[in-house]
Enzyme design. Structure first.
Site, short mmCIF file in Angstrom:
data_model
loop_
_atom_site.label_atom_id
_atom_site.label_comp_id
_atom_site.label_asym_id
_atom_site.label_seq_id
_atom_site.Cartn_x
_atom_site.Cartn_y
_atom_site.Cartn_z
N SER A 132 -1.29 19.52 32.12
CA SER A 132 -0.35 18.53 31.57
C SER A 132 -0.68 17.12 32.02
O SER A 132 -1.14 16.91 33.15
CB SER A 132 1.07 18.89 32.01
OG SER A 132 1.97 17.85 31.74
N SER B 62 9.09 24.39 31.63
CA SER B 62 8.39 23.22 31.12
C SER B 62 9.23 21.96 30.96
O SER B 62 8.70 20.92 30.59
CB SER B 62 7.75 23.55 29.76
OG SER B 62 8.73 23.98 28.85
N GLY C 262 4.12 32.58 27.05
CA GLY C 262 4.87 31.48 26.48
C GLY C 262 4.85 31.48 24.97
O GLY C 262 4.98 30.43 24.34
N ASP D 23 4.40 25.58 21.42
CA ASP D 23 2.95 25.74 21.37
C ASP D 23 2.55 27.18 21.08
O ASP D 23 1.59 27.43 20.35
CB ASP D 23 2.32 25.30 22.71
CG ASP D 23 2.42 23.80 22.93
OD1 ASP D 23 3.08 23.11 22.13
OD2 ASP D 23 1.87 23.33 23.94
N GLU E 94 1.46 15.16 32.90
CA GLU E 94 2.36 14.88 34.01
C GLU E 94 1.64 14.99 35.35
O GLU E 94 2.16 14.49 36.36
CB GLU E 94 3.56 15.83 33.98
CG GLU E 94 4.54 15.55 32.85
CD GLU E 94 5.38 14.30 33.07
OE1 GLU E 94 5.60 13.92 34.23
OE2 GLU E 94 5.80 13.69 32.06
N ARG F 39 10.23 21.78 18.80
CA ARG F 39 10.43 21.35 20.17
C ARG F 39 11.85 21.71 20.61
O ARG F 39 12.80 21.66 19.83
CB ARG F 39 10.23 19.84 20.25
CG ARG F 39 10.15 19.28 21.67
CD ARG F 39 9.08 19.93 22.47
NE ARG F 39 8.30 19.01 23.27
CZ ARG F 39 7.63 19.37 24.35
NH1 ARG F 39 7.69 20.61 24.79
NH2 ARG F 39 6.89 18.51 25.00
N HIS G 220 3.20 16.40 23.23
CA HIS G 220 3.01 16.84 21.85
C HIS G 220 4.30 17.46 21.36
O HIS G 220 4.94 18.24 22.06
CB HIS G 220 1.82 17.81 21.73
CG HIS G 220 1.77 18.86 22.76
ND1 HIS G 220 1.47 18.62 24.09
CD2 HIS G 220 2.00 20.20 22.69
CE1 HIS G 220 1.50 19.74 24.78
NE2 HIS G 220 1.84 20.72 23.95
N TYR H 254 7.48 19.68 38.58
CA TYR H 254 6.72 20.23 37.45
C TYR H 254 5.27 19.76 37.52
O TYR H 254 4.34 20.57 37.39
CB TYR H 254 7.36 19.78 36.14
CG TYR H 254 6.54 20.09 34.91
CD1 TYR H 254 6.58 21.35 34.32
CD2 TYR H 254 5.72 19.13 34.31
CE1 TYR H 254 5.84 21.65 33.18
CE2 TYR H 254 4.98 19.42 33.18
CZ TYR H 254 5.04 20.68 32.63
OH TYR H 254 4.30 20.97 31.51
#
Length: 344
Positions: free
Chosen positions: A127, A82, A8, A13, A129, A186, A181, A151
């Site tokens: 995460s 993501s 990634g 990130d 989430e 982003r 974050h 997810y």
């Protein structure tokens, strides 16, 4: 010179983490799916010293080959599908990469190290989430998970698989349960960047409204550059463990809109924001806010950026980007509007 492999690496990130590790003297390798990946030029521009290796979280042999080439001391598994909203439309793909991809990477490390997994330290990007329909406020490492999206479910699988390899095979494997974050890096599809980019374009007359879903959802938003430092700190500890990384402060999407529009001198933003029921999640996560006391105590980590300055920085960056587009040779304002997707 320590060596690190980042999956990634093309994402927000991954770029911040690569910058951090390079500054600390690491040789950094990044896993990409095909050298024709459209995000590769971005990596080469921001972190040109990163050595890119072909690999795919859906393909175990490619992961083993990448590990053999990089010979890393540390692996940071940030790769995932993501965008939460799309995970309902791409549930199988999300599960394959975000969930089972973690298992493949752990298995690849086991094969690469010939069952001496402790030789390579592993970080898994878990995460907030995973908490979903929260059982307590704020959420800690001990809060039970109740994911509300494909997810989130996939992340729970990856999280517990990381714990399992730690307990079963002695892997030095950590999970960072990171709350939201953000940064100017982003992706445009995420609500924070959708807002700051839209606000910048509204201020420049390039569009007149932003279309959003639930404005009441509340999140614990921090700066991605602060959070990657926590990732690194986890792998420097003698004993592997899991940590919540968060600011401990929650804001609504309305708060996000207030700060972003205020930055460009617009106080009443109602006429610029349209709610579309199609953008509401099938199962909403209403409130996420983390308690990072463990990270503060054991890692010495704390966030340095606060919400208002983060949003303002993002708006400023999007203003600068849109202004550059407007004044680039051979482009008219209409071209910029069309690239932005029209007025919406």
């Amino acid at each position: 010179m320590p060596r690190a492999l980042i999956t990634g690496v093309t994402g927000q990130d991954g770029l911040y983490l690569a910058e951090l590790l390079i500054a600390k003297g690491y040789e950094v390798f990044g896993l990409v799916r095909g050298q024709n990946n459209p995000r590769v030029p971005r990596v080469k521009q921001i972190v040109p010293s990163v050595r890119l290796l072909d690999g795919d979280l859906r393909d175990l042999p490619s992961l083993i080959s990448a590990l053999d080439a990089a010979q890393p001391d540390e692996v940071y598994n940030l790769g995932a599908v993501s965008f939460v909203g799309m995970s309902w439309q791409q549930a199988e793909l999300t599960s394959e990469i975000t969930g089972i991809g973690v298992l493949r990477m752990l298995e690849a490390i086991q094969i690469h190290t010939r069952n001496e997994m402790g030789r390579v330290r592993f970080y898994q990007a878990s995460s907030s989430e995973m908490f979903g329909k929260v059982r307590e406020i704020p959420q800690t490492e001990a809060t039970p998970f109740h994911p509300r999206s494909p997810y989130g479910v996939a992340k729970v699988f990856g999280h517990f698989m990381t714990v399992n390899y730690r307990e079963s095979y002695g892997a030095h494997a950590c999970s960072g349960i990171l709350f939201n974050h953000e940064s100017p890096r982003r992706g445009h599809e995420f609500v924070t960047r959708k807002v700051t980019r839209g606000v910048a374009r509204i201020a420049l007359g390039l569009q007149d409204r932003i279309t959003l879903g639930n404005l009441e959802a509340r999140r614990d938003w921090g700066f991605a550059g602060d959070y990657v430092e926590a990732m690194w700190l986890m792998l420097q500890q003698t004993e592997p463990d899991d940590y919540v990384i968060a600011t401990g402060v929650t804001h609504s999407v309305r708060d996000l809109l207030d700060v972003a529009f205020h930055r460009v001198g617009i106080g009443d933003w109602d006429r610029h924001v349209v709610q579309d029921p199609r953008l509401f999640r099938p199962a909403e996560v209403d409130l996420l806010v983390g308690d990072a006391s463990k990270a503060r105590s054991l890692l010495g980590w704390k966030p340095r950026s606060e919400f208002r300055s983060l949003v303002e920085t993002m708006v400023d960056a999007d203003l600068a980007a849109a202004t550059r587009e407007m004044h680039s040779p051979g482009r008219s304002p209409d071209d910029v509007v069309r690239q932005a997707g029209g007025a919406g």
